[in-house]
Write a protein that holds these residues in place. Structure first.
Motif, PDB file in Angstrom:
ATOM      1  N   ASP A 247       0.835  -1.210   0.000  1.00  0.00           N
ATOM      2  CA  ASP A 247       0.000   0.000   0.000  1.00  0.00           C
ATOM      3  C   ASP A 247       0.865   1.253   0.000  1.00  0.00           C
ATOM      4  O   ASP A 247       0.579   2.220  -0.723  1.00  0.00           O
ATOM      5  CB  ASP A 247      -0.926   0.004   1.218  1.00  0.00           C
ATOM      6  N   LEU A 248       1.921   1.255   0.809  1.00  0.00           N
ATOM      7  CA  LEU A 248       2.800   2.417   0.893  1.00  0.00           C
ATOM      8  C   LEU A 248       3.434   2.722  -0.458  1.00  0.00           C
ATOM      9  O   LEU A 248       3.554   3.903  -0.848  1.00  0.00           O
ATOM     10  CB  LEU A 248       3.898   2.149   1.931  1.00  0.00           C
ATOM     11  N   LYS A 249       3.826   1.680  -1.183  1.00  0.00           N
ATOM     12  CA  LYS A 249       4.505   1.852  -2.468  1.00  0.00           C
ATOM     13  C   LYS A 249       3.543   1.838  -3.659  1.00  0.00           C
ATOM     14  O   LYS A 249       3.986   1.927  -4.810  1.00  0.00           O
ATOM     15  CB  LYS A 249       5.556   0.750  -2.648  1.00  0.00           C
ATOM     16  N   GLU A 250       2.238   1.706  -3.367  1.00  0.00           N
ATOM     17  CA  GLU A 250       1.219   1.653  -4.411  1.00  0.00           C
ATOM     18  C   GLU A 250       1.520   0.565  -5.434  1.00  0.00           C
ATOM     19  O   GLU A 250       1.500   0.786  -6.645  1.00  0.00           O
ATOM     20  CB  GLU A 250       1.049   3.019  -5.086  1.00  0.00           C
ATOM     21  N   LYS A 251       1.816  -0.612  -4.905  1.00  0.00           N
ATOM     22  CA  LYS A 251       2.066  -1.785  -5.746  1.00  0.00           C
ATOM     23  C   LYS A 251       1.054  -2.872  -5.395  1.00  0.00           C
ATOM     24  O   LYS A 251       0.448  -2.877  -4.327  1.00  0.00           O
ATOM     25  CB  LYS A 251       3.492  -2.300  -5.538  1.00  0.00           C
ATOM     26  N   GLU A 252       0.918  -3.819  -6.299  1.00  0.00           N
ATOM     27  CA  GLU A 252      -0.067  -4.882  -6.120  1.00  0.00           C
ATOM     28  C   GLU A 252       0.289  -5.792  -4.950  1.00  0.00           C
ATOM     29  O   GLU A 252      -0.588  -6.271  -4.233  1.00  0.00           O
ATOM     30  CB  GLU A 252      -0.157  -5.701  -7.413  1.00  0.00           C
ATOM     31  N   ASP A 253       1.579  -6.029  -4.742  1.00  0.00           N
ATOM     32  CA  ASP A 253       1.988  -6.955  -3.696  1.00  0.00           C
ATOM     33  C   ASP A 253       3.402  -6.620  -3.244  1.00  0.00           C
ATOM     34  O   ASP A 253       4.015  -5.655  -3.721  1.00  0.00           O
ATOM     35  CB  ASP A 253       1.910  -8.401  -4.183  1.00  0.00           C
ATOM     36  N   CYS A 254       3.918  -7.439  -2.345  1.00  0.00           N
ATOM     37  CA  CYS A 254       5.241  -7.196  -1.781  1.00  0.00           C
ATOM     38  C   CYS A 254       5.811  -8.507  -1.261  1.00  0.00           C
ATOM     39  O   CYS A 254       5.054  -9.380  -0.808  1.00  0.00           O
ATOM     40  CB  CYS A 254       5.129  -6.169  -0.645  1.00  0.00           C
ATOM     41  N   LEU A 255       7.125  -8.651  -1.323  1.00  0.00           N
ATOM     42  CA  LEU A 255       7.807  -9.833  -0.802  1.00  0.00           C
ATOM     43  C   LEU A 255       8.826  -9.404   0.240  1.00  0.00           C
ATOM     44  O   LEU A 255       9.712  -8.597  -0.050  1.00  0.00           O
ATOM     45  CB  LEU A 255       8.510 -10.585  -1.941  1.00  0.00           C
ATOM     46  N   LEU A 256       8.709  -9.937   1.456  1.00  0.00           N
ATOM     47  CA  LEU A 256       9.673  -9.655   2.510  1.00  0.00           C
ATOM     48  C   LEU A 256      10.935 -10.478   2.310  1.00  0.00           C
ATOM     49  O   LEU A 256      10.868 -11.646   1.934  1.00  0.00           O
ATOM     50  CB  LEU A 256       9.083  -9.992   3.879  1.00  0.00           C
ATOM     51  N   CYS A 257      12.077  -9.868   2.591  1.00  0.00           N
ATOM     52  CA  CYS A 257      13.364 -10.556   2.537  1.00  0.00           C
ATOM     53  C   CYS A 257      14.090 -10.306   3.858  1.00  0.00           C
ATOM     54  O   CYS A 257      13.790  -9.340   4.563  1.00  0.00           O
ATOM     55  CB  CYS A 257      14.204 -10.028   1.369  1.00  0.00           C
ATOM     56  N   PRO A 258      15.056 -11.167   4.200  1.00  0.00           N
ATOM     57  CA  PRO A 258      15.730 -10.998   5.498  1.00  0.00           C
ATOM     58  C   PRO A 258      16.508  -9.697   5.639  1.00  0.00           C
ATOM     59  O   PRO A 258      16.648  -9.172   6.734  1.00  0.00           O
ATOM     60  CB  PRO A 258      16.650 -12.219   5.588  1.00  0.00           C
ATOM     61  N   THR A 259      17.035  -9.170   4.520  1.00  0.00           N
ATOM     62  CA  THR A 259      17.758  -7.892   4.526  1.00  0.00           C
ATOM     63  C   THR A 259      17.504  -7.175   3.207  1.00  0.00           C
ATOM     64  O   THR A 259      17.053  -7.776   2.224  1.00  0.00           O
ATOM     65  CB  THR A 259      19.283  -8.097   4.671  1.00  0.00           C
ATOM     66  N   GLY A 260      17.843  -5.890   3.178  1.00  0.00           N
ATOM     67  CA  GLY A 260      17.779  -5.161   1.920  1.00  0.00           C
ATOM     68  C   GLY A 260      18.779  -5.709   0.915  1.00  0.00           C
ATOM     69  O   GLY A 260      18.528  -5.725  -0.292  1.00  0.00           O
ATOM     70  N   PHE A 261      19.931  -6.151   1.403  1.00  0.00           N
ATOM     71  CA  PHE A 261      20.952  -6.746   0.531  1.00  0.00           C
ATOM     72  C   PHE A 261      20.386  -7.988  -0.148  1.00  0.00           C
ATOM     73  O   PHE A 261      20.516  -8.169  -1.365  1.00  0.00           O
ATOM     74  CB  PHE A 261      22.190  -7.111   1.362  1.00  0.00           C
ATOM     75  N   ALA A 262      19.725  -8.840   0.635  1.00  0.00           N
ATOM     76  CA  ALA A 262      19.133 -10.057   0.078  1.00  0.00           C
ATOM     77  C   ALA A 262      18.023  -9.730  -0.915  1.00  0.00           C
ATOM     78  O   ALA A 262      17.832 -10.452  -1.911  1.00  0.00           O
ATOM     79  CB  ALA A 262      18.593 -10.936   1.203  1.00  0.00           C
ATOM     80  N   ALA A 263      17.293  -8.649  -0.669  1.00  0.00           N
ATOM     81  CA  ALA A 263      16.224  -8.255  -1.586  1.00  0.00           C
ATOM     82  C   ALA A 263      16.791  -7.919  -2.962  1.00  0.00           C
ATOM     83  O   ALA A 263      16.273  -8.366  -3.998  1.00  0.00           O
ATOM     84  CB  ALA A 263      15.460  -7.060  -1.014  1.00  0.00           C
ATOM     85  N   ASN A 264      17.858  -7.133  -2.999  1.00  0.00           N
ATOM     86  CA  ASN A 264      18.449  -6.764  -4.289  1.00  0.00           C
ATOM     87  C   ASN A 264      19.076  -7.955  -5.000  1.00  0.00           C
ATOM     88  O   ASN A 264      18.916  -8.114  -6.211  1.00  0.00           O
ATOM     89  CB  ASN A 264      19.493  -5.661  -4.087  1.00  0.00           C
ATOM     90  N   THR A 265      19.804  -8.790  -4.273  1.00  0.00           N
ATOM     91  CA  THR A 265      20.430  -9.939  -4.932  1.00  0.00           C
ATOM     92  C   THR A 265      19.370 -10.920  -5.422  1.00  0.00           C
ATOM     93  O   THR A 265      19.503 -11.486  -6.517  1.00  0.00           O
ATOM     94  CB  THR A 265      21.426 -10.650  -3.996  1.00  0.00           C
ATOM     95  N   SER A 266      18.312 -11.118  -4.647  1.00  0.00           N
ATOM     96  CA  SER A 266      17.220 -12.005  -5.080  1.00  0.00           C
ATOM     97  C   SER A 266      16.578 -11.496  -6.365  1.00  0.00           C
ATOM     98  O   SER A 266      16.325 -12.269  -7.296  1.00  0.00           O
ATOM     99  CB  SER A 266      16.156 -12.111  -3.984  1.00  0.00           C
ATOM    100  N   LEU A 267      16.323 -10.201  -6.411  1.00  0.00           N
ATOM    101  CA  LEU A 267      15.674  -9.629  -7.584  1.00  0.00           C
ATOM    102  C   LEU A 267      16.558  -9.737  -8.819  1.00  0.00           C
ATOM    103  O   LEU A 267      16.090 -10.121  -9.901  1.00  0.00           O
ATOM    104  CB  LEU A 267      15.318  -8.166  -7.321  1.00  0.00           C
ATOM    105  N   MET A 268      17.841  -9.424  -8.688  1.00  0.00           N
ATOM    106  CA  MET A 268      18.729  -9.469  -9.853  1.00  0.00           C
ATOM    107  C   MET A 268      18.858 -10.897 -10.401  1.00  0.00           C
ATOM    108  O   MET A 268      18.850 -11.118 -11.611  1.00  0.00           O
ATOM    109  CB  MET A 268      20.111  -8.924  -9.481  1.00  0.00           C
ATOM    110  N   VAL A 269      18.954 -11.870  -9.498  1.00  0.00           N
ATOM    111  CA  VAL A 269      19.049 -13.266  -9.935  1.00  0.00           C
ATOM    112  C   VAL A 269      17.739 -13.704 -10.589  1.00  0.00           C
ATOM    113  O   VAL A 269      17.742 -14.406 -11.606  1.00  0.00           O
ATOM    114  CB  VAL A 269      19.406 -14.178  -8.741  1.00  0.00           C
TER     115      VAL A 269
END
Length: 452
Positions: free
Chosen positions: A145-167
């Motif tokens: 809701d904050l980002k006005e997106k349909e959904d969201c995925l939690l990751c253990p860290t911001g670092f993990a979020a970026n590496t997960s997305l790039m892969v």
């Protein structure tokens, strides 16, 4: 006409479904945990305040032992050991990422404590096994809701979020090539700002090892260079990824120009809004909200460890992208899920930040104070004072320490040679008097005119 990214992601998901490799998130309901539909009554239970409280100052006031102080002043390496002395030095912190001071908010601490007492720490495993609960789902819903997106995925860290997305991005090329090494035309072209965060860079490098991406690095915030690279690239599947607020320089990505190029070149736009979330935008939605381009940003990565004052990372995106990332993002798949009390605390922090709007006003007032007192045209709460050599940066940091200010000298390999700097970060918990004292101390160490 170029097929859309939605179509490519859908096709990649169909490949995964055929291989029975789609990861599933099934929230475990914890007894007495808040249901999504009960969000509003829960919010009413949270205590919020309309001005700075005594505990808020603990976000920027710290103390260190005399032994640690002496080691720092004389640049003596330390492993964190202490001699047990009872003599302490008080310091005013100007190097925190807790921009709104939420890490010290009692309501957020109580939310974490309540859940810890009721359910323990958790989680029991990775999110795809049994570490995902309705607390995690509630937090994801609030972030979406904050980002006005349909959904969201939690990751253990911001670092993990970026590496997960790039892969996961790179996996699209491999999946559409039927599991074979993609041909040059089948690869994913990733265009990355030269000063992007290390987590983006490392994620792209991992994807590159899988031979599924072609990497293009454009000069920092140089839209002419990016345009030229996009125009000469023959690969259909293009992605542009950039920090929204750059962590070392404090400057903001040129969102208006990026949106214009997106419409011209039809690429997927990804931003890392780690330092923009809850700070920029009328509602704290971040840099995309600030520039009224939420719909033009396809995927927004963020962290819960800065202005949210907690721990963890997230990826705000469509449901299809979420399903793909949770199925192919290795840093997400193979990491233990966020502890339940942390998820509850982050949810409380989002509510507090939305209600205590004075915090966001306060941090921008401090930005204006620093700008007015120094003449340096800063654009965010991150202030990069480049002094050059390591020696100069260390001397300035040690001098500030003697004046009672905790400001870290940033040196290689974090920044290039001869661009060593003092990295000052402002907080809503600072007062104008704090800024005046800091500027006075800084003026004794560096020449502001040389920085403009």
């Amino acid at each position: 006409m170029m097929r859309s990214w939605d179509h490519w992601v859908e096709e990649a998901l169909q490949k995964l479904q055929h291989l029975q490799l789609v990861g599933s998130l099934r929230p475990i309901h914890l007894h007495s945990a808040p249901a999504l539909e009960a969000q509003k009554p829960i919010e009413d239970e949270f205590n919020v305040f309309d001005e700075l409280q005594p505990w808020d100052r603990s976000a920027v006031q710290v103390q260190i032992t005399e032994a640690t102080f002496q080691k720092w002043v004389h640049d003596i390496p330390s492993s964190g050991d202490d001699d047990g002395t009872q003599s302490f030095k008080k310091l005013l912190l100007f190097s925190t990422n807790d921009y709104l001071g939420l890490g010290s908010h009692p309501t957020i601490g109580k939310a974490a404590a309540k859940v810890a007492l009721e359910h323990g720490m958790g989680p029991r495993s990775s999110a795809l096994i049994c570490g995902y609960t309705d607390y995690h789902r509630l937090l994801e819903s609030c972030l979406a809701d904050l980002k006005e997106k349909e959904d969201c995925l939690l990751c253990p860290t911001g670092f993990a979020a970026n590496t997960s997305l790039m892969v996961a991005l790179g996996s699209v090329g491999t999946l559409l090539a039927a599991g074979k090494t993609p041909s040059p035309d089948e690869k994913i072209a990733i265009f990355s700002d030269a000063l992007n965060h290390a987590s983006i860079i490392d994620g792209i490098r991992i994807a590159d090892k899988q031979k599924s991406v072609q990497i293009f690095v454009y000069r920092h915030c140089d839209m002419n260079h990016l345009d030229a690279l996009l125009s000469s690239c023959k690969i259909m599947k293009k992605v542009v990824v950039t920090d929204s607020v750059f962590s070392m320089d404090g400057d903001v990505a040129p969102m208006v120009e990026l949106v214009k190029l997106r419409k011209e070149h039809d690429f997927l736009l990804v931003i890392d809004d780690a330092h923009g979330t809850l700070i920029f935008g009328k509602n704290g939605g971040g840099v995309a909200e600030e520039f009224n381009c939420e719909r033009d940003v396809d995927i927004c990565v963020g962290t819960l460890s800065k202005a949210v004052g907690c721990q963890g990372g997230f990826i705000a995106c469509s449901k299809k992208w979420k399903q793909l990332i949770q199925s192919r993002g290795r840093s997400f798949i193979f990491s233990t899920a966020t502890p339940v009390p942390i998820a509850a605390a982050a949810h409380a922090a989002l509510i507090v930040a939305r209600k205590e709007t004075w915090r966001r006003r306060a941090i921008w007032n401090r930005v204006e104070d620093f700008r007015a007192l120094t003449g340096i045209p800063i654009k965010s709460p991150i202030i990069s004072l480049v002094v050059g050599s390591e020696e100069k940066a260390l001397q300035a940091s040690q001098s500030l320490l003697k004046y009672g200010f905790h400001v870290t000298a940033i040196r290689p390999p974090t920044v290039p040679l001869n661009s060593c700097r003092l990295r000052v970060t402002l907080s809503a918990m600072h007062t104008r008097h704090d800024i005046e004292k800091l500027v006075d101390a800084l003026s004794r160490c560096i020449n502001f005119q040389e920085l403009m």
